[in-house]
Structures are given as C-alpha cells and as structure tokens.
Design a protein around this motif. Structure first.
Motif, PDB file in Angstrom:
ATOM      1  N   LYS A 168      29.549   8.755   0.476  1.00 16.31           N
ATOM      2  CA  LYS A 168      30.488   9.870   0.376  1.00 16.31           C
ATOM      3  C   LYS A 168      29.889  11.017  -0.449  1.00 16.31           C
ATOM      4  O   LYS A 168      30.145  12.184  -0.182  1.00 16.31           O
ATOM      5  N   PHE A 174      38.483  17.376  10.730  1.00 16.34           N
ATOM      6  CA  PHE A 174      38.698  16.332   9.722  1.00 16.34           C
ATOM      7  C   PHE A 174      38.772  14.958  10.392  1.00 16.34           C
ATOM      8  O   PHE A 174      38.177  13.991   9.925  1.00 16.34           O
ATOM      9  N   TYR A 191      32.692   8.904   8.944  1.00 13.86           N
ATOM     10  CA  TYR A 191      32.546   8.296   7.621  1.00 13.86           C
ATOM     11  C   TYR A 191      33.176   6.907   7.581  1.00 13.86           C
ATOM     12  O   TYR A 191      32.601   5.968   7.052  1.00 13.86           O
ATOM     13  N   LEU A 192      34.384   6.794   8.153  1.00 13.14           N
ATOM     14  CA  LEU A 192      35.074   5.503   8.098  1.00 13.14           C
ATOM     15  C   LEU A 192      34.289   4.423   8.833  1.00 13.14           C
ATOM     16  O   LEU A 192      34.209   3.284   8.381  1.00 13.14           O
ATOM     17  N   THR A 230      43.121   3.733   2.965  1.00 17.26           N
ATOM     18  CA  THR A 230      41.853   3.481   3.661  1.00 17.26           C
ATOM     19  C   THR A 230      41.158   4.794   4.011  1.00 17.26           C
ATOM     20  O   THR A 230      39.963   4.961   3.768  1.00 17.26           O
ATOM     21  N   VAL A 231      41.926   5.731   4.577  1.00 20.90           N
ATOM     22  CA  VAL A 231      41.310   6.990   5.007  1.00 20.90           C
ATOM     23  C   VAL A 231      40.806   7.770   3.802  1.00 20.90           C
ATOM     24  O   VAL A 231      39.639   8.183   3.751  1.00 20.90           O
ATOM     25  N   ILE A 232      41.659   7.953   2.796  1.00 19.71           N
ATOM     26  CA  ILE A 232      41.263   8.805   1.678  1.00 19.71           C
ATOM     27  C   ILE A 232      40.096   8.200   0.903  1.00 19.71           C
ATOM     28  O   ILE A 232      39.206   8.900   0.442  1.00 19.71           O
ATOM     29  N   ARG A 233      40.100   6.876   0.767  1.00 20.33           N
ATOM     30  CA  ARG A 233      39.002   6.284   0.005  1.00 20.33           C
ATOM     31  C   ARG A 233      37.730   6.158   0.831  1.00 20.33           C
ATOM     32  O   ARG A 233      36.663   5.922   0.293  1.00 20.33           O
ATOM     33  N   GLY A 234      37.850   6.345   2.146  1.00 21.13           N
ATOM     34  CA  GLY A 234      36.673   6.209   3.000  1.00 21.13           C
ATOM     35  C   GLY A 234      35.984   7.507   3.350  1.00 21.13           C
ATOM     36  O   GLY A 234      34.848   7.498   3.814  1.00 21.13           O
ATOM     37  N   VAL A 235      36.677   8.640   3.161  1.00 21.12           N
ATOM     38  CA  VAL A 235      36.035   9.912   3.513  1.00 21.12           C
ATOM     39  C   VAL A 235      35.719  10.685   2.227  1.00 21.12           C
ATOM     40  O   VAL A 235      36.366  10.475   1.208  1.00 21.12           O
ATOM     41  N   PRO A 236      34.705  11.572   2.283  1.00 22.41           N
ATOM     42  CA  PRO A 236      34.349  12.332   1.076  1.00 22.41           C
ATOM     43  C   PRO A 236      35.495  13.219   0.615  1.00 22.41           C
ATOM     44  O   PRO A 236      36.232  13.763   1.448  1.00 22.41           O
ATOM     45  N   ASP A 237      35.636  13.369  -0.697  1.00 21.84           N
ATOM     46  CA  ASP A 237      36.684  14.223  -1.254  1.00 21.84           C
ATOM     47  C   ASP A 237      36.551  15.658  -0.751  1.00 21.84           C
ATOM     48  O   ASP A 237      37.543  16.346  -0.538  1.00 21.84           O
ATOM     49  N   VAL A 280      38.430  16.273   2.408  1.00 24.12           N
ATOM     50  CA  VAL A 280      39.871  16.426   2.196  1.00 24.12           C
ATOM     51  C   VAL A 280      40.159  17.836   1.682  1.00 24.12           C
ATOM     52  O   VAL A 280      41.126  18.484   2.096  1.00 24.12           O
ATOM     53  N   TYR A 340      43.736   6.407  -5.144  1.00 21.12           N
ATOM     54  CA  TYR A 340      43.206   5.486  -6.145  1.00 21.12           C
ATOM     55  C   TYR A 340      44.329   4.974  -7.044  1.00 21.12           C
ATOM     56  O   TYR A 340      44.366   3.800  -7.408  1.00 21.12           O
TER      57      TYR A 340
END
Lengths: 242, 238
Positions: A165, A196, A203-204, B64-71, B74, B119
């Motif tokens: 990431k 997005f 990424y996932l 899952t989505v938020i922790r798997g893609v770069p900040d 988002v 998180y």
C-alpha cells in the motif's frame, strides 16, 4: 457508474502493477537485510549500538513516510556537495529515492518485528547451544534465527501488505504506479468512483494473494501445527468409524 | 547553521511561525479525523458483531476494502468525488440544485476518518469481545436493561481494553494527515513544501517537518500512556 470506462482504462491501471511490485519487492528485499542487521544490533547487548538502533527506529516510525520520501528526493538536492558526488546519479532518480525511502522505512518496522522474534526464543536454548560449544554465529544461524523468523512471520505478513500500500506514495514523486495512474485518469475523466473501484480491486487482489502465500509459508514452517492437524484428522476418522 | 536558524525564524523574515501554524492544523485535523474514526469504529464494531447477516457483511466489506487499499486512493476518491456525492445527496434529499464545494479540511477529515474508522472498528470489536461473557449474563440476571448494561458494564471496560489499540490508530491517523497536503490543506507538509519552494532549501524544511511530526507523535504517545495509567488505576496487577 459508467461501466464503459472499465474496459477503456483497466489495462492502463494494470500497466502500473510492475512498478508497484518492483518498488515493494526490491525495498522489502533490501529492507529485510537491513532489519536483520538492526535487530541483531538491537539485541547485541552493546549499549551505544542499541541506542543507535533505538533512535533510528524511533525516528522512522514517528514520522510519516511521505516526509521521508520528500526529504530524500527533494531534500538531498539542496547540497552542492551531494550534487557533485557519485551519489547524485542515484539520488536524482525518483525511482531510487523511492526505493531508498521505502527500504529505510520497512527496515525500521521489520527490525522491531524480528526483535520480537529473537526475544521470544527461550534463553535455555541459547545456553544449551553454548554448552554444546556452538560459536555465536552458529548459534544465531542454527538456533535463534530460524525460530525468530517463524515467530515473526505473521507480523511480517502485515508489513508486506503495508509496503504494497505504501508504494502508492511513490506517485507523489512522479512515479506512475497504480495509484498514480488512477489519479491521472481521474483528473482526465472525472470518474473517481469508477477508478477507485478498478484500482481498489487490483490492490485487494494482490493483498489477498500475499495473505494466502504468507499463510501457506507459515503452515509449512510450523511442523508442529501440521502434525497436530494430522492427529486431529486421525481422531475425526476414528470417531466416524465408531 | 545560522543560515538555517534565520530560515526558521519567527515572523515575516523566517518560516518558523508558518511551520508551527501548519503543525497546529495537523493536530486539529488529526483530532477531528480520529474522533470521527472512533464514532465510525463504534458503528462498524456494532455491525460486525451484529446478529443480522447483512450488517455483518457490510462491516466486513468496509474494513476489508479500506484496510486493503492505499489511504491515498481513498483520499483521491473523496477529493475528486466528495463534492459530486454531497451535491447528489443535496439534490436527492432536499431538492437543492446549487453548487456545493467542500473545503480541503472537511474532505481531509472525512477521508482520514473513513480510513481510521476501519482500524478503530477492529480495535473496538476486539475490546468488546474481551469483556467476559459471564459479566453480561450476571448483569442480565440482576435485571439490567440493555441500555443500563451497555452503559455500566460494556462502555467502561471496552474503553479500557480499546485504549492501547486506539493509541496506535491515533499515531497512524496523525502520520496520515501528511497525505492531505496533496489536497491542499496547509498542514505541516504543505507549509514545508511552500517554504522549500520559495527558499530553495527543501532539506531544512522537510527536516523541520520531520522534527515537528516527531514532537507530535512523542507528545501524544505520552498522553495515551497517561490515559492508560488512569484507565487502569483500579486494576489489580500480579
């Protein structure tokens, strides 16, 4: 949702994957050696070295990665001394600056993970190895390190995902990996949600694959767990027979 | 060295006051985003622990989505899509057809709140599960209503168990605020890049930025340490 964008731009995003994997792969590889070195120094019992590593880890964990990247990419250009030195051909390139920053960063985090692993090795084993007449190096290679790595693996799996990431930050210094390409296309098409979804899916998928691989390695490196599963399977078989 | 000092001087000649003002914005942004994240995290944890499958799926999908893609991804989504979304909502709900533009701070707070919320969800979920089931059964046996049980048994303990984890989420959020500089909010990083641009001394200013971040992380670490001491004041230790 404009679905026609998916076919048009998905290949562009996919073309950013090699850059992402290169950045993550190379810096994880280099960072791992740095981390082992730092962890060994940190547990060496030599005070000045321990303090140095503590300070290093403190600084790299206490500041954002973006600052580290900018400091190396923009900051080093301030000094004529560096500009005239042999380092400049490397520090001039955004690619190498990103690699250096990511390496130094993951080195700090990983060294703490490995340190935890080293400290989890029972001291009795080290004493036993000493009693067998093993040298410090042999002890480290045969007794401490293999167990430390196994202990550290779940934490290291998280670090790998964090690094994948983190490569997105390389886009802030002109490198075009998946997030950088997504940003470029968003500013052309004004379709943030579609991009997005596409970039997020990439990424996932990668994160999921990495998680699976780490789980598999963890299983392979834990023979006692594998053994227990065999016993459980056998017990289940027996239970079904009776 | 004296040249560096004069670059970082207070007032019109130097950039010291601008950098410190940036640090204050960083702190405010991180605080708002963290608070939003804790609120979202409480909802997320409720959803993930719910007995309704759709709520669980929603919570699981979000984390899952938020922790798997770069900040950063988002942040781009909200930076480019936030205005459209708000305008669509305004049109749909209130029939308002005008142009709405969110400022960089609002977008930054929502983006970082969304990220830290994922998180926080995990931290709070873990803390809820750490409350022994027997206590909940005992409270029910005493005849406590759901609300009283929540207020007297759950909240005080969940807050205590969640505190160390939330401390980590805070550190993460604090460092993530640097990404909002890309959206244009003049926090530490943006101040540093403006100052570097006009003085051609990037090393000085990015180094100062690093020092400011270190001060913020070290200071807030202490605050969380004290808070943990306070929260555990009644806990007996072996």
């Amino acid at each position: 949702m404009r679905f026609e964008l998916f076919g048009e731009y998905f290949p562009d995003l996919l073309s950013g994957i090699p850059m992402m994997l290169q950045l993550a792969g190379l810096s994880l590889f280099l960072g791992f050696f740095l981390a082992v070195l730092l962890a060994v120094l940190r547990t060496s019992g030599i005070r000045p070295l321990e303090w140095f590593v503590r300070g290093y880890v403190y600084v790299f964990r206490g500041t954002p990665l973006l600052v580290q990247i900018f400091l190396i990419y923009y900051g080093t250009g301030q000094f004529d001394l560096i500009k005239q030195s042999f380092l400049w051909p490397v520090l001039r390139e955004a690619y190498w600056c990103a690699i250096i920053a990511l390496t130094l960063n993951t080195g700090a985090y990983t060294s703490e993970i490995i340190r935890g692993g080293i400290e989890a090795v029972p001291w009795g084993q080290v004493e036993a190895a000493k009693a067998c007449g093993m040298s410090a190096w042999l002890r480290f290679r045969r007794v401490v390190f293999p167990q430390a790595i196994r202990q550290a693996l779940p934490g290291y799996g998280n670090e790998i995902i964090l690094m994948i990431k983190s490569t997105s930050l390389a886009s802030t210094i002109t490198l075009l990996e998946v997030t950088g390409i997504a940003r470029k296309i968003i500013s052309q098409t004004y379709a943030p949600l579609e991009l997005f979804v596409m970039a997020g899916a990439i990424y996932l998928t990668i994160v999921f694959t990495v998680t699976r691989i780490v789980d598999w390695i963890e299983n392979r490196l834990s023979p006692e767990l594998a053994g227990r599963r065999h016993v459980e399977d056998a017990e289940k078989d027996l239970a079904s027979v009776h | 060295m004296s040249e560096w000092m004069s670059l970082l001087a207070w007032g019109d000649a130097g950039w010291g006051d601008e950098m410190v003002r940036g640090a204050l914005w960083t702190l405010v942004l991180a605080t708002v985003a963290f608070a939003l994240g804790v609120a979202i995290g409480s909802l997320g944890a409720t959803a993930k622990l719910s007995s309704l499958p759709p709520a669980r799926w929603l919570g699981q999908g979000y984390t899952t989505v938020i922790r798997g893609v770069p900040d950063l991804l988002v942040i781009y989504l909200l930076f480019f899509g936030g205005n459209q979304a708000v305008m669509a909502i305004a049109r749909g709900l209130f029939g308002y057809d005008g142009y709405i533009e969110l400022n960089a701070f609002t977008i930054g707070a929502i983006a970082l709140g969304t990220v830290s919320g994922a998180y926080s969800t995990e931290v709070i979920r873990g803390a809820v599960l750490a409350v022994p089931r027997g206590q909940i059964e005992a409270a029910r046996a005493c005849g406590m209503s759901g609300w009283l049980l929540f207020r007297r048994i759950m909240v005080p303990q969940v807050a205590r168990y969640a505190l160390p984890g939330l401390g980590n989420v805070w550190q993460l959020t604090l460092k993530d605020t640097s990404l909002i500089s890309i959206v244009g909010l003049v926090e530490i990083m943006r101040s540093a890049s403006i100052a570097s641009g006009s003085t051609q001394k990037p090393f000085v200013f990015y180094l100062s930025a690093a020092v400011l971040y270190l001060c913020l992380t070290a200071g807030s670490n202490r605050v969380f340490g004290l808070a943990e001491l306070w929260a555990n004041r009644g806990v007996r230790r072996a």
